[in-house]
Write a protein that holds these residues in place. Sequence first.
Motif, PDB file in Angstrom:
ATOM      1  N   GLY A  31      -0.819   5.423  60.166  1.00 17.00           N
ATOM      2  CA  GLY A  31      -1.940   5.329  61.117  1.00 17.00           C
ATOM      3  C   GLY A  31      -2.241   3.809  61.512  1.00 17.00           C
ATOM      4  O   GLY A  31      -2.552   3.602  62.437  1.00 17.00           O
ATOM      5  N   TYR A  32      -1.597   2.780  60.781  1.00 12.83           N
ATOM      6  CA  TYR A  32      -1.934   1.305  60.948  1.00 12.83           C
ATOM      7  C   TYR A  32      -0.680   0.950  61.930  1.00 12.83           C
ATOM      8  O   TYR A  32       0.244   1.025  61.443  1.00 12.83           O
ATOM      9  CB  TYR A  32      -1.793   0.759  59.409  1.00 12.83           C
ATOM     10  N   GLY A  33      -1.200   0.401  62.993  1.00  9.16           N
ATOM     11  CA  GLY A  33      -0.162  -0.109  63.904  1.00  9.16           C
ATOM     12  C   GLY A  33      -0.421  -1.586  64.362  1.00  9.16           C
ATOM     13  O   GLY A  33       0.151  -2.161  65.095  1.00  9.16           O
ATOM     14  N   SER A  34      -1.124  -2.398  63.362  1.00 11.24           N
ATOM     15  CA  SER A  34      -1.660  -3.435  63.732  1.00 11.24           C
ATOM     16  C   SER A  34      -0.395  -4.465  63.019  1.00 11.24           C
ATOM     17  O   SER A  34       0.297  -3.783  62.243  1.00 11.24           O
ATOM     18  CB  SER A  34      -2.782  -4.226  63.372  1.00 11.24           C
ATOM     19  N   HIS A  35      -0.402  -5.867  63.426  1.00  9.39           N
ATOM     20  CA  HIS A  35       0.496  -6.725  62.731  1.00  9.39           C
ATOM     21  C   HIS A  35       0.344  -6.927  61.313  1.00  9.39           C
ATOM     22  O   HIS A  35      -0.988  -6.879  60.683  1.00  9.39           O
ATOM     23  CB  HIS A  35       0.216  -8.039  63.328  1.00  9.39           C
ATOM     24  N   PHE A  36       1.431  -7.036  60.392  1.00  7.38           N
ATOM     25  CA  PHE A  36       1.157  -7.271  59.111  1.00  7.38           C
ATOM     26  C   PHE A  36       0.779  -8.535  58.512  1.00  7.38           C
ATOM     27  O   PHE A  36      -0.050  -9.047  57.898  1.00  7.38           O
ATOM     28  CB  PHE A  36       2.497  -6.967  58.201  1.00  7.38           C
ATOM     29  N   VAL A  37       1.282  -9.617  59.187  1.00  2.65           N
ATOM     30  CA  VAL A  37       1.061 -11.119  59.021  1.00  2.65           C
ATOM     31  C   VAL A  37       0.332 -11.704  60.499  1.00  2.65           C
ATOM     32  O   VAL A  37       1.076 -11.687  61.470  1.00  2.65           O
ATOM     33  CB  VAL A  37       2.038 -11.808  58.763  1.00  2.65           C
ATOM     34  N   THR A  38      -0.784 -12.131  60.155  1.00  2.95           N
ATOM     35  CA  THR A  38      -1.264 -12.880  61.659  1.00  2.95           C
ATOM     36  C   THR A  38      -1.862 -14.269  61.035  1.00  2.95           C
ATOM     37  O   THR A  38      -2.287 -14.279  59.941  1.00  2.95           O
ATOM     38  CB  THR A  38      -2.335 -11.921  62.174  1.00  2.95           C
ATOM     39  N   LYS A  39      -2.099 -15.032  62.131  1.00  5.78           N
ATOM     40  CA  LYS A  39      -2.807 -16.198  61.805  1.00  5.78           C
ATOM     41  C   LYS A  39      -3.369 -16.790  62.940  1.00  5.78           C
ATOM     42  O   LYS A  39      -3.169 -16.479  64.204  1.00  5.78           O
ATOM     43  CB  LYS A  39      -1.803 -17.164  61.210  1.00  5.78           C
ATOM     44  N   SER A  40      -4.620 -17.650  62.983  1.00  5.29           N
ATOM     45  CA  SER A  40      -5.165 -18.204  64.052  1.00  5.29           C
ATOM     46  C   SER A  40      -4.400 -19.352  64.503  1.00  5.29           C
ATOM     47  O   SER A  40      -3.444 -19.889  63.951  1.00  5.29           O
ATOM     48  CB  SER A  40      -6.496 -18.620  63.487  1.00  5.29           C
ATOM     49  N   ARG A  41      -4.308 -19.586  65.800  1.00  3.44           N
ATOM     50  CA  ARG A  41      -3.657 -20.766  66.412  1.00  3.44           C
ATOM     51  C   ARG A  41      -3.721 -21.929  65.843  1.00  3.44           C
ATOM     52  O   ARG A  41      -2.580 -22.701  65.546  1.00  3.44           O
ATOM     53  CB  ARG A  41      -4.028 -20.819  67.731  1.00  3.44           C
ATOM     54  N   ARG A  42      -4.549 -22.434  64.953  1.00  2.00           N
ATOM     55  CA  ARG A  42      -4.700 -23.942  64.568  1.00  2.00           C
ATOM     56  C   ARG A  42      -4.490 -23.819  63.102  1.00  2.00           C
ATOM     57  O   ARG A  42      -4.617 -24.918  62.483  1.00  2.00           O
ATOM     58  CB  ARG A  42      -6.125 -24.307  64.973  1.00  2.00           C
ATOM     59  N   TYR A  43      -4.302 -22.716  62.305  1.00  2.00           N
ATOM     60  CA  TYR A  43      -4.094 -22.672  61.052  1.00  2.00           C
ATOM     61  C   TYR A  43      -2.873 -23.559  60.573  1.00  2.00           C
ATOM     62  O   TYR A  43      -3.172 -24.417  59.773  1.00  2.00           O
ATOM     63  CB  TYR A  43      -3.912 -21.137  60.554  1.00  2.00           C
ATOM     64  N   SER A  44      -1.609 -23.241  61.127  1.00  2.00           N
ATOM     65  CA  SER A  44      -0.656 -24.216  60.736  1.00  2.00           C
ATOM     66  C   SER A  44       0.745 -24.032  61.759  1.00  2.00           C
ATOM     67  O   SER A  44       0.308 -23.664  62.796  1.00  2.00           O
ATOM     68  CB  SER A  44       0.001 -23.941  59.380  1.00  2.00           C
ATOM     69  N   THR A  45       1.885 -24.182  61.222  1.00  2.00           N
ATOM     70  CA  THR A  45       2.920 -24.080  62.443  1.00  2.00           C
ATOM     71  C   THR A  45       3.383 -22.691  62.367  1.00  2.00           C
ATOM     72  O   THR A  45       2.313 -21.856  62.121  1.00  2.00           O
ATOM     73  CB  THR A  45       4.177 -24.768  61.571  1.00  2.00           C
ATOM     74  N   THR A  46       4.097 -22.143  63.396  1.00  2.00           N
ATOM     75  CA  THR A  46       4.388 -20.693  63.626  1.00  2.00           C
ATOM     76  C   THR A  46       5.989 -20.323  63.028  1.00  2.00           C
ATOM     77  O   THR A  46       6.589 -21.325  62.779  1.00  2.00           O
ATOM     78  CB  THR A  46       4.332 -20.567  65.082  1.00  2.00           C
ATOM     79  N   LEU A  47       6.101 -19.164  62.840  1.00  6.62           N
ATOM     80  CA  LEU A  47       7.274 -18.631  62.588  1.00  6.62           C
ATOM     81  C   LEU A  47       8.516 -19.167  63.586  1.00  6.62           C
ATOM     82  O   LEU A  47       9.431 -19.169  63.109  1.00  6.62           O
ATOM     83  CB  LEU A  47       7.446 -16.991  62.063  1.00  6.62           C
ATOM     84  N   THR A  48       8.009 -19.141  64.826  1.00  9.04           N
ATOM     85  CA  THR A  48       8.910 -19.488  65.869  1.00  9.04           C
ATOM     86  C   THR A  48       9.353 -20.716  65.627  1.00  9.04           C
ATOM     87  O   THR A  48      10.678 -21.023  65.681  1.00  9.04           O
ATOM     88  CB  THR A  48       8.302 -19.096  67.134  1.00  9.04           C
ATOM     89  N   ALA A  49       8.606 -21.652  65.185  1.00  2.00           N
ATOM     90  CA  ALA A  49       8.846 -22.978  65.268  1.00  2.00           C
ATOM     91  C   ALA A  49       9.664 -23.304  64.169  1.00  2.00           C
ATOM     92  O   ALA A  49      10.561 -23.974  64.233  1.00  2.00           O
ATOM     93  CB  ALA A  49       7.536 -23.827  64.986  1.00  2.00           C
ATOM     94  N   LEU A  50       9.499 -22.743  62.768  1.00  2.00           N
ATOM     95  CA  LEU A  50      10.144 -22.654  61.851  1.00  2.00           C
ATOM     96  C   LEU A  50      11.680 -22.149  61.953  1.00  2.00           C
ATOM     97  O   LEU A  50      12.789 -22.808  61.517  1.00  2.00           O
ATOM     98  CB  LEU A  50       9.749 -21.912  60.320  1.00  2.00           C
ATOM     99  N   ARG A  51      12.001 -20.952  62.658  1.00  6.02           N
ATOM    100  CA  ARG A  51      13.266 -20.489  63.181  1.00  6.02           C
ATOM    101  C   ARG A  51      13.816 -21.438  64.076  1.00  6.02           C
ATOM    102  O   ARG A  51      14.983 -21.558  64.060  1.00  6.02           O
ATOM    103  CB  ARG A  51      12.977 -19.043  63.658  1.00  6.02           C
ATOM    104  N   THR A  52      13.061 -22.089  64.919  1.00  2.65           N
ATOM    105  CA  THR A  52      13.850 -22.832  66.134  1.00  2.65           C
ATOM    106  C   THR A  52      14.273 -23.954  65.058  1.00  2.65           C
ATOM    107  O   THR A  52      15.424 -24.722  65.413  1.00  2.65           O
ATOM    108  CB  THR A  52      12.814 -23.229  66.990  1.00  2.65           C
TER     109      THR A  52
END
Length: 457
Positions: A382-403
Amino acid sequence: MNGTASVTGNAAVAALIERAALPDFEAWRRGVVRLGGCTNPIHLVGTSVLVDTGTGENLRAASSDDFGGRLLIACGNRRSSVCPVCAGVYRSDTYQLVRAGLVGGKGIGAEVAGHPQVFVTLTAPGFGPVHSRRTRTGRILACRPRKADERCPHARPLGCHTRHEPDDLRLGEPLCPHCYDYAGAVLWQAHAGRLWHRFVLELRRELARRGGVPRSALAEVLRLSYAKVAEYQRRGLVHFHAIIRADGPAGPGSPSPAWAETGALADAVRSAAGTVRLSAPGAEIIGPRLLRFGAQVDVRPITGETPGERLTSSAVAAYVAKYATKGAEAAGAVDGRIRRASDLALLPVRAHTLRMIGTCWWLGGLAPFEPLGLRRWAHMLGYGSHFVTKSRRYSTTLTALRTARAEHRAQQQLTALGLADRATVTVGHWRYAGRGYSPEAALIAASVREGGGGHGT
């Protein structure tokens, strides 16, 4: 069974020997090895050209023929039960993302280490007594001590005097499945993400009240940042682990106001978690359900990197990253989506998990619950939300690290070609052509995994 596996293995070895005799074997082998042992790679067919942006000259052409007919790329799946190799990369990225928000780095200033930070665990409420493992000062205690004659309306014992070991299959199972509120559990699971959103809103209101500022003006003196991960418990429900940080109005680069110190932040978290309520839909069918977080709310200050401290930034980052690659399989569920009701009879799951999946399927077919997508998320209980989330200002993003990683690998490749001093761009056209390994490729991938190889460059 062993005989069948042996025949299959012999066939794979024979196919590998046959492949080794082909002229493109080395290119094909490199294409498999470079994945680092990814268990379910994606196949691409196409071409690409490395172009000098200044002169328009074509510097180097590549095609899937250079890799034995198909270019294989890693699946990138975050779940360790699906692909341990790609999950390892995801775990490392998550660790860097979380740690940067605690001590700085990856574009975040080191001053955040001095900001108020707490590590929070929000649990699910109880929907009926379940078998659990209790300990005290190193001793295992009885599960649920009760008098022997105390029984539920279904004549099941209300207690359990077993001292459960960690691998006991009864852990998380209800003492009485007929008393357990499966509908309430599934609806809580489906709304857990919304409860978190309400919690964050309530936390901001609580901090504004404590600081004596209007809620609408809180951003002028304080901003909240967070990173959270969902972890499945043995009973099949998630709880949230989160880092919550208080910053000044400019975000990580500015200090929070003096009144918003760590103790005040921790108190506000406890108050907000106890306040949040959400009414579930479908009361006219299954009765009213008022959803909330469990009474157990754990809030601990994060103490930086001092050796010997109880809760360091590195330990918190590692803890969050660990659960970022886990899913409902930790509660005994299945990896893949369930397509038909008839599939439920063949699921290799324990009784409690099957009842939760069945409840998802039942409720998901009723009109009031259709917006929740319960059948789509039945395999996730029944759980359909994201497993890992963060607020915009917390730190970098996974996309930035992959890039950044992709750019580093591309620069390494240009250096190897002697083109590091030229401005280039890669122009290509690739299309999906399948996924997985042939038997002989699977042998090579397995040897890479056993050798501890990571993703190649």
